[in-house]
Scaffold this active site. Structure first.
Site, mmCIF file in Angstrom:
data_model
loop_
_atom_site.group_PDB
_atom_site.id
_atom_site.type_symbol
_atom_site.label_atom_id
_atom_site.label_comp_id
_atom_site.label_asym_id
_atom_site.label_seq_id
_atom_site.Cartn_x
_atom_site.Cartn_y
_atom_site.Cartn_z
ATOM 1 N N CYS A 93 0.852 -1.184 0.000
ATOM 2 C CA CYS A 93 0.000 0.000 0.000
ATOM 3 C C CYS A 93 0.888 1.234 0.000
ATOM 4 O O CYS A 93 1.837 1.309 0.780
ATOM 5 C CB CYS A 93 -0.899 -0.011 1.234
ATOM 6 S SG CYS A 93 -1.920 1.469 1.359
ATOM 7 N N HIS A 137 -9.004 -3.330 -2.402
ATOM 8 C CA HIS A 137 -8.058 -2.535 -1.611
ATOM 9 C C HIS A 137 -8.452 -1.047 -1.639
ATOM 10 O O HIS A 137 -8.503 -0.389 -0.593
ATOM 11 C CB HIS A 137 -6.651 -2.744 -2.192
ATOM 12 C CG HIS A 137 -5.561 -2.018 -1.491
ATOM 13 N ND1 HIS A 137 -4.553 -2.673 -0.816
ATOM 14 C CD2 HIS A 137 -5.297 -0.693 -1.362
ATOM 15 C CE1 HIS A 137 -3.726 -1.767 -0.301
ATOM 16 N NE2 HIS A 137 -4.147 -0.565 -0.627
ATOM 17 N N GLU A 138 -8.764 -0.535 -2.826
ATOM 18 C CA GLU A 138 -9.082 0.898 -2.955
ATOM 19 C C GLU A 138 -10.437 1.226 -2.328
ATOM 20 O O GLU A 138 -10.598 2.266 -1.689
ATOM 21 C CB GLU A 138 -9.066 1.323 -4.428
ATOM 22 C CG GLU A 138 -7.717 1.156 -5.113
ATOM 23 C CD GLU A 138 -6.560 1.734 -4.323
ATOM 24 O OE1 GLU A 138 -6.694 2.857 -3.782
ATOM 25 O OE2 GLU A 138 -5.517 1.069 -4.210
ATOM 26 N N HIS A 141 -10.054 1.580 1.244
ATOM 27 C CA HIS A 141 -9.532 2.915 1.574
ATOM 28 C C HIS A 141 -10.663 3.934 1.674
ATOM 29 O O HIS A 141 -10.696 4.750 2.594
ATOM 30 C CB HIS A 141 -8.573 3.406 0.482
ATOM 31 C CG HIS A 141 -7.132 3.036 0.695
ATOM 32 N ND1 HIS A 141 -6.439 3.339 1.851
ATOM 33 C CD2 HIS A 141 -6.243 2.426 -0.117
ATOM 34 C CE1 HIS A 141 -5.190 2.908 1.728
ATOM 35 N NE2 HIS A 141 -5.042 2.340 0.556
HETATM 36 ZN ZN ZN Z 1 -3.434 1.341 -0.303
#
Ligand code: ZN
Length: 176
Positions: A93, A137-138, A141
């Site tokens: 990341c 993953h995004e 976030h």
């Molecule tokens: Zn990340």
């Protein structure tokens, strides 16, 4: 270029704000800046607005997984509507010392995501493997989570101690 927040910056825990008008000049300007930051950062495949030094971060992620860095993908208000299968691949990341820390993270193998594109049109994307991992993953976030959140308490504790070691080392050697 926008500054990328480093774990454990409290900004990383923000919930992104839904974008009301994708064509708003401020939103379009932010997307341009996000792509500039993506392409200007070494080994950067994707960024979410909540991991950047942006006030009131909107729900936007920019991605380019191509080798030639010429396949930009912008997702506004992305939502995972279907997920299936399993994958366990190493993940890094940009906000978690990517040059030093990668960790295997359990993810769905396949996802279907709905979103608005940069022109504000409704889209539906089916993705597998690397892109599916990246989307998860995004979107994490944008919901205020870094990948540590997906690990068991034991693995998370072990990784945190590794992260702290890296942070101490980098603090001692600024500019490394
Ligand atoms: Zn990340």
């Amino acid at each position: 270029m926008l500054a990328i927040l480093n774990y454990p910056d409290p900004g990383l825990s923000r919930q992104a704000l839904p974008v009301q008008d994708p064509l708003d000049p401020q939103i379009q300007g932010l997307i341009r800046d996000m792509f500039e930051t993506l392409y200007g950062t070494h080994h950067c495949a994707a960024l979410a607005a909540t991991q950047l030094d942006v006030p009131d971060a909107p729900a936007i992620t920019v991605i380019d997984l191509s080798e030639k860095r010429n396949e930009p993908l912008c997702l506004i208000n992305p939502v995972i509507v279907e997920a299936s299968g399993h994958q366990k691949e190493p993940e890094g990341c940009m906000s978690v010392y990517p040059d030093h820390i990668v960790h295997v993270v359990p993810r769905a193998q396949r996802v279907v995501v709905t979103y608005l594109n940069q022109e504000g049109q409704e889209q539906r994307m089916e993705a597998e493997g690397y892109l599916a991992k990246c989307l998860q993953h995004e979107i994490d976030h944008l919901n205020g989570h870094v990948y540590l959140h997906r690990l068991s308490a034991f693995k998370k504790a072990r990784l945190l101690s590794k992260i702290n070691k890296v942070r101490r080392r980098l603090d001692k050697a600024p500019g490394e």
